[in-house]
Design a protein around this motif. Structure first.
Motif, short mmCIF file in Angstrom:
data_model
loop_
_atom_site.label_atom_id
_atom_site.label_comp_id
_atom_site.label_asym_id
_atom_site.label_seq_id
_atom_site.Cartn_x
_atom_site.Cartn_y
_atom_site.Cartn_z
N ARG A 279 -2.32 1.13 -7.76
CA ARG A 279 -1.76 0.60 -6.51
C ARG A 279 -0.25 0.40 -6.58
N LEU A 280 0.22 -0.10 -7.74
CA LEU A 280 1.61 -0.54 -7.82
C LEU A 280 2.57 0.47 -8.43
N LYS B 86 5.03 2.73 -6.12
CA LYS B 86 6.14 2.09 -5.41
C LYS B 86 7.10 1.35 -6.33
N LEU C 219 -0.34 -8.47 -4.21
CA LEU C 219 -0.79 -7.87 -2.96
C LEU C 219 0.38 -7.64 -2.02
N GLU D 123 2.21 -4.54 -3.10
CA GLU D 123 1.47 -3.35 -2.71
C GLU D 123 1.70 -3.01 -1.25
N ASN D 124 1.85 -4.05 -0.42
CA ASN D 124 2.02 -3.87 1.02
C ASN D 124 3.49 -3.78 1.44
N GLU E 85 -6.87 -0.28 -11.52
CA GLU E 85 -6.65 -0.22 -10.08
C GLU E 85 -5.29 -0.80 -9.70
N TRP E 86 -4.88 -1.87 -10.39
CA TRP E 86 -3.56 -2.43 -10.12
C TRP E 86 -2.46 -1.41 -10.45
#
Length: 353
Positions: A128-129, A132, A78, A81-82, A124-125
């Motif tokens: 998301r990842l 980046k 997480l 991701e942020n 989904e991971w």
């Protein structure tokens, strides 16, 4: 490209930490995570403890080797991701299921969303990842090309990471997806490519050269036969017809070595020892994009392979064998004539005096 990523690629940040986010929740067996613990050149300890000169700090997040568990472990992903864990290498182990055909459930999950407690799918991971990530590594044949979970007739619609993200997908730094197949991958192959990617992300090494199937050429540039210690038997037409025969080629027992890209015969399995053909096993093609569908039944020799073997066996193979043995016995398997006692010097040397 962000400032942090630019810094990473030019190696100006001596205190940088490269994060390795290892997603193991795919359709697989965790074989790569287990195999990696047997790596020796380099070992995973060498990478994590900073034993290799010039290597930046590596923060390794793999659930099998992690001290944290549950929410504490998932928090690293997480944070990435942020934007709180950068730069990072995204590693995916296990095939990616097709969540568009999952019915009322899901095929694979890896942690839960903190806001609703619902499972986060592997898909989904990746979504998301991947955008980046400084590098994306698919490790194991399941993650690279789908492997056993993607066999014909499977209900999950399993696929490899390149099929999911696209074969022409590039990271923010322009690096293609790196595929490291194997069922499981050879241990030292895993740590070597991980080391190369860490150096690349840190701006201290080049990107690995990849072939059309996104495999490192250094590791998969040869066929199994080209690195096999039995390869010499082939040209002499010597082919095993029973298991346990260590003096002949295994192609007639179903070995797929002539058409499979793999470096295990050269590298061994652990500490340079072992590996399928090295210990009398046939190559079943586990590093290939078509595995296992194109290679079953494993112990049935390919029709053309058997034809080629019989051609070599009954035509030029015996001729090669005869003249090589004759040349060996008459010339190379004996000492030169001058290495004998006698009153004359017989080396062909003529002194100036």
């Amino acid at each position: 490209m962000s400032t942090a990523e630019t810094t990473a690629h030019h190696g100006r940040d001596e205190e940088m930490t490269v994060h390795v986010l290892w997603v193991t929740g795919g359709l697989g067996c965790d074989g790569e995570s287990v195999a990696m613990t047997g790596a020796t050149n380099p070992s995973i300890e060498d990478i994590l403890l900073g034993s290799i000169p010039g290597l930046p700090t590596v923060a390794f997040h793999n659930h099998m080797l992690a001290v944290e568990s549950g929410e504490d472990f998932i928090q690293h992903f997480l944070d990435a991701e942020n934007g709180l864990a950068f730069p990072y290498i995204l590693v995916v182990e296990g095939a990616v299921g097709n969540e568009e055909i999952n019915g009322d459930g899901y095929w694979s999950g890896f942690g839960v969303n903190p806001f609703d407690g619902q499972p986060i799918t592997v898909n989904e991971w990746i979504d998301r990842l991947a955008p980046k990530a400084s590098a994306i590594l698919a490790v194991g044949t399941c993650a690279t090309y789908g492997g056993i979970p993607a066999m014909r007739g499977n209900p999950t619609g399993a696929m490899g990471v390149p099929d999911y993200l696209g074969w022409k997908r590039r990271t923010r730094g322009g690096l293609p997806i790196v595929c490291l197949p194997g069922c499981p991958s050879q241990p030292d192959n895993i740590t070597q490519i991980l080391l190369q990617l860490v150096w690349y992300v840190a701006g201290r090494g080049p990107a690995p050269e990849l072939d059309e199937q996104l495999r490192p050429v250094e590791m998969f540039g040869r066929t199994t036969r080209e690195g096999c210690n039995r390869a010499g038997f082939t040209e002499q037409g010597k082919f095993a017809t029973t298991h346990g025969d260590d003096q002949r080629c295994l192609v007639q027992l179903g070995c797929k070595g002539p058409v499979v890209k793999c470096n295990v015969p050269l590298r061994g399995w652990m500490g340079g020892v072992g590996g399928c053909p090295n210990v009398g096993g046939i190559c079943i093609g586990c590093t290939m994009p078509g595995f296992p569908d194109r290679y079953v039944p494993f112990h049935d020799p390919d029709v053309w392979g058997a034809t080629a073997a019989n051609f070599q066996r009954f035509t030029y193979g015996p001729v090669f064998r005869f003249f090589r043995k004759l040349n060996l016995e008459k010339k190379f398997d004996r000492e030169p004539d001058w290495r004998r006692t006698g009153k004359e010097l017989r080396t062909g040397y003529t002194p100036d005096w």
